[in-house]
Design a protein around this motif. Sequence first.
Motif, PDB file in Angstrom:
ATOM      1  N   ALA A  39       0.835  -1.196   0.000  1.00  0.00           N
ATOM      2  CA  ALA A  39       0.000   0.000   0.000  1.00  0.00           C
ATOM      3  C   ALA A  39       0.876   1.255   0.000  1.00  0.00           C
ATOM      4  O   ALA A  39       0.565   2.243  -0.663  1.00  0.00           O
ATOM      5  N   GLY A  40       2.012   1.198   0.722  1.00  0.00           N
ATOM      6  CA  GLY A  40       2.927   2.332   0.743  1.00  0.00           C
ATOM      7  C   GLY A  40       3.633   2.533  -0.590  1.00  0.00           C
ATOM      8  O   GLY A  40       4.083   3.631  -0.905  1.00  0.00           O
ATOM      9  N   MET A  41       3.737   1.452  -1.373  1.00  0.00           N
ATOM     10  CA  MET A  41       4.405   1.542  -2.673  1.00  0.00           C
ATOM     11  C   MET A  41       3.531   2.227  -3.717  1.00  0.00           C
ATOM     12  O   MET A  41       4.026   2.780  -4.694  1.00  0.00           O
ATOM     13  N   LEU A  42       2.193   2.144  -3.530  1.00  0.00           N
ATOM     14  CA  LEU A  42       1.282   2.589  -4.587  1.00  0.00           C
ATOM     15  C   LEU A  42       1.441   4.064  -4.982  1.00  0.00           C
ATOM     16  O   LEU A  42       1.578   4.355  -6.171  1.00  0.00           O
ATOM     17  N   PRO A  43       1.465   5.018  -4.011  1.00  0.00           N
ATOM     18  CA  PRO A  43       1.557   6.424  -4.436  1.00  0.00           C
ATOM     19  C   PRO A  43       2.827   6.759  -5.242  1.00  0.00           C
ATOM     20  O   PRO A  43       2.708   7.356  -6.319  1.00  0.00           O
ATOM     21  N   PRO A  44       4.043   6.364  -4.784  1.00  0.00           N
ATOM     22  CA  PRO A  44       5.204   6.660  -5.629  1.00  0.00           C
ATOM     23  C   PRO A  44       5.153   5.955  -6.984  1.00  0.00           C
ATOM     24  O   PRO A  44       5.589   6.515  -8.004  1.00  0.00           O
ATOM     25  N   LEU A  45       4.591   4.733  -7.017  1.00  0.00           N
ATOM     26  CA  LEU A  45       4.448   4.032  -8.297  1.00  0.00           C
ATOM     27  C   LEU A  45       3.539   4.807  -9.239  1.00  0.00           C
ATOM     28  O   LEU A  45       3.837   4.947 -10.430  1.00  0.00           O
ATOM     29  N   ALA A  46       2.426   5.308  -8.704  1.00  0.00           N
ATOM     30  CA  ALA A  46       1.497   6.071  -9.529  1.00  0.00           C
ATOM     31  C   ALA A  46       2.215   7.284 -10.114  1.00  0.00           C
ATOM     32  O   ALA A  46       2.058   7.608 -11.298  1.00  0.00           O
ATOM     33  N   ALA A  47       3.060   7.951  -9.312  1.00  0.00           N
ATOM     34  CA  ALA A  47       3.768   9.143  -9.783  1.00  0.00           C
ATOM     35  C   ALA A  47       4.723   8.795 -10.925  1.00  0.00           C
ATOM     36  O   ALA A  47       4.702   9.433 -11.987  1.00  0.00           O
ATOM     37  N   ILE A  48       5.558   7.767 -10.744  1.00  0.00           N
ATOM     38  CA  ILE A  48       6.575   7.489 -11.767  1.00  0.00           C
ATOM     39  C   ILE A  48       5.934   6.889 -13.015  1.00  0.00           C
ATOM     40  O   ILE A  48       6.314   7.226 -14.145  1.00  0.00           O
ATOM     41  N   LEU A  49       4.919   6.031 -12.860  1.00  0.00           N
ATOM     42  CA  LEU A  49       4.298   5.419 -14.036  1.00  0.00           C
ATOM     43  C   LEU A  49       3.523   6.460 -14.843  1.00  0.00           C
ATOM     44  O   LEU A  49       3.467   6.386 -16.069  1.00  0.00           O
ATOM     45  N   THR A  50       2.942   7.444 -14.152  1.00  0.00           N
ATOM     46  CA  THR A  50       2.238   8.505 -14.865  1.00  0.00           C
ATOM     47  C   THR A  50       3.216   9.330 -15.700  1.00  0.00           C
ATOM     48  O   THR A  50       2.953   9.625 -16.862  1.00  0.00           O
TER      49      THR A  50
END
Lengths: 164, 194
Positions: A39-50
């Motif tokens: 769950a903690g990984m999701l926000p930074p992942l969303a940023a870089i994948l976007t």
Amino acid sequence: MSALLPLLLVGAALLALRARCDVYAAFVAGAEESLRTLAGMLPPLAAILTMTALLQESGALPALLSRLSPALGALGIPEAAAPALLLRPLSGSAALAQAREAIARCGVDSRAARLSCVVCGASETVFFTGSLYFGAARVRDTRYAIPAALIGYAAGAAAAVLLV
Amino acid sequence: MRVNAVFCGMLFFGVAFAAATGRMDAAQRALLGGGAQAVELCLSLAGAYAFFGGVLGVLREAGVCDALARRLRGPLSRLMRFSPGEEAALTDVSVNLAANLLGMGGAATPAGVAAMRKMAGATGGRASEAMLLFFVVNTTSVQLLPASMIALRAQAGAASPADIVPATLISTAVSTLMGALACRAFEARARRRR
């Protein structure tokens, strides 16, 4: 190979029982910790994948690649393998797509296709892993993380060019 | 380098390029769809993470993780140069490295993130020497067997799908070695400046 994970869990359960532990409670506690991490990984992942998607869809990456690929040809890298090599640190899925493309265009046993596969298999997605690890740990100043990782990647890719 | 600068650089360059080439509709689609990619990726990983987390939880209760960390404490402390307080991450660092070697990404990544969090708790918002080396080792070293690339080549009808393994292993080893040397060199330069 397919027996590995079942045996791993059975072995772990036997060891835990021997130490008189509650196996079920330990499994649930471990799964909870792991899912919290996810769950903690999701926000930074969303940023870089976007941002990766933006660079890809806006045409900026493809334009950059078509400029750089001939230059890499001068270094002994087949032009069909150049996109996978350039994209690998930025996006795992895009590099994999380029490796497939090299296989389709040049044949699976061509040098370009083999080189793409070796580089894809020998490295990790630097920017993705960086945003994941440092993002989840709330590190704002990553200092020389990206330069050092890219130097390592370039050295590994150069070794692959010499070997394949 | 700041994550903030990388993020803003990608954003401004991407949008400016889209504006200059008349691809704003594609840029908008990408911005709205990127987050969905992250959610899909996390969902596809969740099952494996729960399983590996559970296995690690059982191994931890049984004392296996602590035993592994005790074994690796000496060599790892010398290699990683932990700052005071960062040794709390030793168990997670050991599990991450072991899982990486065996190709169990589902176990390696949660342990790696947990290790980074523990080390960050000890050092504040700035990456420490141990965190940087740990990150670079993680980005440059992968599994002993590049299973997905072998599968891709087999599917495409390669004469001998696994014959890329030696070149892959040497390339990985070279990248880890050079990445670690680069860390040492950057760190030495930072010390001289201070």
